[in-house]
Scaffold this motif. Structure first.
Motif, PDB file in Angstrom:
ATOM      1  N   TYR A   1     -28.415 -25.288  22.405  1.00  0.00           N
ATOM      2  CA  TYR A   1     -29.624 -25.538  21.627  1.00  0.00           C
ATOM      3  C   TYR A   1     -30.399 -26.706  22.199  1.00  0.00           C
ATOM      4  O   TYR A   1     -29.828 -27.647  22.746  1.00  0.00           O
ATOM      5  CB  TYR A   1     -29.256 -25.850  20.174  1.00  0.00           C
ATOM      6  N   ALA A   2     -31.704 -26.628  22.010  1.00  0.00           N
ATOM      7  CA  ALA A   2     -32.549 -27.774  22.310  1.00  0.00           C
ATOM      8  C   ALA A   2     -32.265 -28.876  21.298  1.00  0.00           C
ATOM      9  O   ALA A   2     -31.926 -28.605  20.138  1.00  0.00           O
ATOM     10  CB  ALA A   2     -34.018 -27.372  22.255  1.00  0.00           C
ATOM     11  N   ASP A   3     -32.413 -30.123  21.732  1.00  0.00           N
ATOM     12  CA  ASP A   3     -32.150 -31.252  20.834  1.00  0.00           C
ATOM     13  C   ASP A   3     -33.018 -31.198  19.584  1.00  0.00           C
ATOM     14  O   ASP A   3     -32.594 -31.621  18.505  1.00  0.00           O
ATOM     15  CB  ASP A   3     -32.379 -32.571  21.566  1.00  0.00           C
ATOM     16  N   SER A   4     -34.220 -30.673  19.727  1.00  0.00           N
ATOM     17  CA  SER A   4     -35.170 -30.664  18.623  1.00  0.00           C
ATOM     18  C   SER A   4     -34.741 -29.744  17.476  1.00  0.00           C
ATOM     19  O   SER A   4     -35.224 -29.885  16.353  1.00  0.00           O
ATOM     20  CB  SER A   4     -36.558 -30.248  19.115  1.00  0.00           C
ATOM     21  N   VAL A   5     -33.818 -28.808  17.748  1.00  0.00           N
ATOM     22  CA  VAL A   5     -33.408 -27.861  16.703  1.00  0.00           C
ATOM     23  C   VAL A   5     -31.923 -27.944  16.399  1.00  0.00           C
ATOM     24  O   VAL A   5     -31.441 -27.289  15.466  1.00  0.00           O
ATOM     25  CB  VAL A   5     -33.778 -26.414  17.083  1.00  0.00           C
ATOM     26  N   LYS A   6     -31.195 -28.738  17.165  1.00  0.00           N
ATOM     27  CA  LYS A   6     -29.744 -28.835  17.003  1.00  0.00           C
ATOM     28  C   LYS A   6     -29.398 -29.278  15.585  1.00  0.00           C
ATOM     29  O   LYS A   6     -29.981 -30.225  15.055  1.00  0.00           O
ATOM     30  CB  LYS A   6     -29.186 -29.810  18.036  1.00  0.00           C
ATOM     31  N   GLY A   7     -28.484 -28.573  14.959  1.00  0.00           N
ATOM     32  CA  GLY A   7     -28.089 -28.880  13.594  1.00  0.00           C
ATOM     33  C   GLY A   7     -28.922 -28.174  12.540  1.00  0.00           C
ATOM     34  O   GLY A   7     -28.547 -28.148  11.366  1.00  0.00           O
ATOM     35  N   ARG A   8     -30.050 -27.607  12.931  1.00  0.00           N
ATOM     36  CA  ARG A   8     -30.911 -26.883  11.984  1.00  0.00           C
ATOM     37  C   ARG A   8     -30.966 -25.392  12.283  1.00  0.00           C
ATOM     38  O   ARG A   8     -31.074 -24.580  11.365  1.00  0.00           O
ATOM     39  CB  ARG A   8     -32.336 -27.459  12.019  1.00  0.00           C
ATOM     40  N   PHE A   9     -30.916 -25.034  13.554  1.00  0.00           N
ATOM     41  CA  PHE A   9     -31.014 -23.634  13.972  1.00  0.00           C
ATOM     42  C   PHE A   9     -29.655 -23.145  14.459  1.00  0.00           C
ATOM     43  O   PHE A   9     -28.901 -23.894  15.092  1.00  0.00           O
ATOM     44  CB  PHE A   9     -32.021 -23.472  15.116  1.00  0.00           C
ATOM     45  N   THR A  10     -29.382 -21.875  14.201  1.00  0.00           N
ATOM     46  CA  THR A  10     -28.130 -21.274  14.641  1.00  0.00           C
ATOM     47  C   THR A  10     -28.399 -19.881  15.207  1.00  0.00           C
ATOM     48  O   THR A  10     -29.093 -19.078  14.568  1.00  0.00           O
ATOM     49  CB  THR A  10     -27.123 -21.151  13.485  1.00  0.00           C
ATOM     50  N   ILE A  11     -27.836 -19.623  16.369  1.00  0.00           N
ATOM     51  CA  ILE A  11     -27.953 -18.301  16.990  1.00  0.00           C
ATOM     52  C   ILE A  11     -26.666 -17.529  16.714  1.00  0.00           C
ATOM     53  O   ILE A  11     -25.558 -18.072  16.839  1.00  0.00           O
ATOM     54  CB  ILE A  11     -28.170 -18.427  18.505  1.00  0.00           C
ATOM     55  N   SER A  12     -26.838 -16.283  16.344  1.00  0.00           N
ATOM     56  CA  SER A  12     -25.683 -15.415  16.167  1.00  0.00           C
ATOM     57  C   SER A  12     -25.988 -14.055  16.782  1.00  0.00           C
ATOM     58  O   SER A  12     -27.123 -13.804  17.205  1.00  0.00           O
ATOM     59  CB  SER A  12     -25.314 -15.277  14.686  1.00  0.00           C
ATOM     60  N   ARG A  13     -24.985 -13.204  16.811  1.00  0.00           N
ATOM     61  CA  ARG A  13     -25.167 -11.907  17.484  1.00  0.00           C
ATOM     62  C   ARG A  13     -24.384 -10.828  16.753  1.00  0.00           C
ATOM     63  O   ARG A  13     -23.392 -11.099  16.091  1.00  0.00           O
ATOM     64  CB  ARG A  13     -24.678 -12.003  18.918  1.00  0.00           C
ATOM     65  N   ASP A  14     -24.876  -9.624  16.889  1.00  0.00           N
ATOM     66  CA  ASP A  14     -24.146  -8.442  16.445  1.00  0.00           C
ATOM     67  C   ASP A  14     -24.076  -7.523  17.651  1.00  0.00           C
ATOM     68  O   ASP A  14     -25.044  -6.809  17.962  1.00  0.00           O
ATOM     69  CB  ASP A  14     -24.864  -7.772  15.271  1.00  0.00           C
ATOM     70  N   SER A  15     -22.955  -7.556  18.344  1.00  0.00           N
ATOM     71  CA  SER A  15     -22.820  -6.792  19.582  1.00  0.00           C
ATOM     72  C   SER A  15     -22.937  -5.296  19.344  1.00  0.00           C
ATOM     73  O   SER A  15     -23.456  -4.567  20.192  1.00  0.00           O
ATOM     74  CB  SER A  15     -21.473  -7.117  20.241  1.00  0.00           C
ATOM     75  N   SER A  16     -22.477  -4.838  18.193  1.00  0.00           N
ATOM     76  CA  SER A  16     -22.521  -3.404  17.914  1.00  0.00           C
ATOM     77  C   SER A  16     -23.949  -2.901  17.781  1.00  0.00           C
ATOM     78  O   SER A  16     -24.221  -1.705  17.997  1.00  0.00           O
ATOM     79  CB  SER A  16     -21.737  -3.091  16.645  1.00  0.00           C
ATOM     80  N   LYS A  17     -24.859  -3.807  17.451  1.00  0.00           N
ATOM     81  CA  LYS A  17     -26.264  -3.426  17.285  1.00  0.00           C
ATOM     82  C   LYS A  17     -27.140  -3.970  18.407  1.00  0.00           C
ATOM     83  O   LYS A  17     -28.356  -3.795  18.376  1.00  0.00           O
ATOM     84  CB  LYS A  17     -26.794  -3.954  15.947  1.00  0.00           C
ATOM     85  N   ASN A  18     -26.538  -4.665  19.371  1.00  0.00           N
ATOM     86  CA  ASN A  18     -27.329  -5.310  20.427  1.00  0.00           C
ATOM     87  C   ASN A  18     -28.452  -6.154  19.836  1.00  0.00           C
ATOM     88  O   ASN A  18     -29.605  -6.111  20.293  1.00  0.00           O
ATOM     89  CB  ASN A  18     -27.918  -4.263  21.376  1.00  0.00           C
ATOM     90  N   THR A  19     -28.108  -6.897  18.816  1.00  0.00           N
ATOM     91  CA  THR A  19     -29.110  -7.688  18.103  1.00  0.00           C
ATOM     92  C   THR A  19     -28.695  -9.155  18.084  1.00  0.00           C
ATOM     93  O   THR A  19     -27.518  -9.473  17.883  1.00  0.00           O
ATOM     94  CB  THR A  19     -29.290  -7.167  16.675  1.00  0.00           C
ATOM     95  N   VAL A  20     -29.680 -10.003  18.294  1.00  0.00           N
ATOM     96  CA  VAL A  20     -29.493 -11.448  18.286  1.00  0.00           C
ATOM     97  C   VAL A  20     -30.318 -12.012  17.136  1.00  0.00           C
ATOM     98  O   VAL A  20     -31.428 -11.545  16.872  1.00  0.00           O
ATOM     99  CB  VAL A  20     -29.963 -12.052  19.621  1.00  0.00           C
ATOM    100  N   TYR A  21     -29.766 -13.012  16.480  1.00  0.00           N
ATOM    101  CA  TYR A  21     -30.441 -13.624  15.337  1.00  0.00           C
ATOM    102  C   TYR A  21     -30.671 -15.107  15.592  1.00  0.00           C
ATOM    103  O   TYR A  21     -29.900 -15.760  16.289  1.00  0.00           O
ATOM    104  CB  TYR A  21     -29.600 -13.456  14.069  1.00  0.00           C
TER     105      TYR A  21
END
Length: 124
Positions: A60-80
């Motif tokens: 994460y960029a420092d500006s969003v660290k602790g506030r933004f979270t990336i997750s994934r669903d491999s079965s759907k090829n989707t990133v959040y």
């Protein structure tokens, strides 16, 4: 043909939350890096965060660290991208990106594929 389709943007008050989605298609992404960038009016494209499908760690960029979270669903090829505690300076068009070389790097020129973007507006 790789396609990245973002959704979930909108208008939110400062302190609120939004979750963006990026549906990826057209390729097997197991060796790719996936990332989120944003671009505010009059500014360059800024790295927000990313990960490699084969890895565990997200960056994460420092500006969003602790506030933004990336997750994934491999079965759907989707990133959040879960965005919490939003600030007015988070207002931007958010783009999903894919890097066939598998590296999570902050420079947008290193990324091969881009979605069209989704607008996030944070009101004070």
């Amino acid at each position: 043909q790789v396609q990245l389709l973002e959704s979930g943007g909108g208008l939110v008050q400062a302190g609120g939350s939004l979750r963006l989605s990026c549906a990826a298609s057209g390729r097997t992404f197991s060796s790719y890096a996936m990332g989120w960038f944003r671009q505010a009016p009059g500014k360059g494209r800024e790295f927000v965060g990313g990960f490699n499908w084969s890895g565990i760690r997200s960056y994460y960029a420092d500006s969003v660290k602790g506030r933004f979270t990336i997750s994934r669903d491999s079965s759907k090829n989707t990133v959040y991208l879960q965005m919490n505690s939003l600030k007015s300076e988070d207002t931007a068009v958010y783009h999903c990106a894919a890097n066939s070389k598998g590296a999570v790097v902050p420079g947008p020129a290193e990324w091969d594929y881009w979605g069209q973007g989704t607008q996030v507006t944070v009101s004070i």
